[in-house]
Enzyme design. Sequence first.
Site, PDB file in Angstrom:
ATOM      1  N   LYS A  95      47.427  37.610 154.244  1.00 45.47           N
ATOM      2  CA  LYS A  95      46.504  38.587 153.707  1.00 45.47           C
ATOM      3  C   LYS A  95      45.031  37.762 153.121  1.00 45.47           C
ATOM      4  O   LYS A  95      45.587  37.113 152.083  1.00 45.47           O
ATOM      5  CB  LYS A  95      46.924  39.718 152.741  1.00 45.47           C
ATOM      6  CG  LYS A  95      47.882  39.363 151.524  1.00 45.47           C
ATOM      7  CD  LYS A  95      48.433  40.514 150.924  1.00 45.47           C
ATOM      8  CE  LYS A  95      49.144  40.090 149.606  1.00 45.47           C
ATOM      9  NZ  LYS A  95      49.776  41.176 149.094  1.00 45.47           N
ATOM     10  N   TYR A 112      52.741  38.992 176.445  1.00 51.61           N
ATOM     11  CA  TYR A 112      52.343  39.040 175.243  1.00 51.61           C
ATOM     12  C   TYR A 112      52.059  40.276 174.402  1.00 51.61           C
ATOM     13  O   TYR A 112      52.092  40.458 173.481  1.00 51.61           O
ATOM     14  CB  TYR A 112      50.964  38.025 175.366  1.00 51.61           C
ATOM     15  CG  TYR A 112      51.007  36.648 175.802  1.00 51.61           C
ATOM     16  CD1 TYR A 112      51.241  35.636 174.957  1.00 51.61           C
ATOM     17  CD2 TYR A 112      50.519  36.606 177.289  1.00 51.61           C
ATOM     18  CE1 TYR A 112      51.466  34.394 175.686  1.00 51.61           C
ATOM     19  CE2 TYR A 112      50.578  35.247 177.799  1.00 51.61           C
ATOM     20  CZ  TYR A 112      50.965  34.265 176.796  1.00 51.61           C
ATOM     21  OH  TYR A 112      51.271  32.857 177.296  1.00 51.61           O
ATOM     22  N   GLU A 163      47.166  48.058 146.796  1.00 55.39           N
ATOM     23  CA  GLU A 163      47.560  47.599 147.996  1.00 55.39           C
ATOM     24  C   GLU A 163      48.304  48.876 149.081  1.00 55.39           C
ATOM     25  O   GLU A 163      47.866  48.726 150.092  1.00 55.39           O
ATOM     26  CB  GLU A 163      48.541  46.368 147.970  1.00 55.39           C
ATOM     27  CG  GLU A 163      47.616  45.316 147.284  1.00 55.39           C
ATOM     28  CD  GLU A 163      48.769  44.019 146.941  1.00 55.39           C
ATOM     29  OE1 GLU A 163      48.291  42.888 147.729  1.00 55.39           O
ATOM     30  OE2 GLU A 163      49.793  44.208 146.431  1.00 55.39           O
ATOM     31  N   GLU A 178      57.275  38.951 152.749  1.00 53.96           N
ATOM     32  CA  GLU A 178      58.573  38.195 153.236  1.00 53.96           C
ATOM     33  C   GLU A 178      59.345  39.241 154.092  1.00 53.96           C
ATOM     34  O   GLU A 178      59.939  38.981 155.229  1.00 53.96           O
ATOM     35  CB  GLU A 178      59.380  37.773 152.116  1.00 53.96           C
ATOM     36  CG  GLU A 178      58.970  36.482 151.339  1.00 53.96           C
ATOM     37  CD  GLU A 178      58.029  36.793 150.312  1.00 53.96           C
ATOM     38  OE1 GLU A 178      57.684  35.950 149.388  1.00 53.96           O
ATOM     39  OE2 GLU A 178      57.333  38.181 150.189  1.00 53.96           O
TER      40      GLU A 178
END
Length: 146
Positions: free
Chosen positions: A119, A73, A41, A93
Amino acid sequence: MHSSLETTAPATLERRESNLGDKLILKGLKFYGFHGAIAEERTLGQMFLVDIDAWVSLKKAGESDNLEDTISYVDIFSLAKEIVEGSPRNLLETVAELIASKTLEKFHQINAVRVKLSKPNVALIKSTIDYLGVDIFRQRNTSSKN
């Protein structure tokens, strides 16, 4: 067996959030990052999906029709992009916490923020899933005076 954990029903959470007032919504942001607990990853990277709700009074902007009276935004998007596409982290987290804390730090008008980070492709799971992720809510500490 009794648990010492208290749970809050979804309807209660929705009521609490609606009591916070107006919010800006950024949904379905897609970024490529290198976060994860396994080496693949962190070297190959993967797509991350982000939703952000930012509670802020929109009354003045609604009345004035002036961008200066709200938060762009694009500014919130750019902050999330910088974090997700930035330094690799082991945990979702941590990435979500960074987005939430930096949003509250940078935009003083925002009272609370909710970050959903997921994900859709998980290396450890060899099955079809929509996504795995985290959903955090952080509220500005109103008891401290700056």
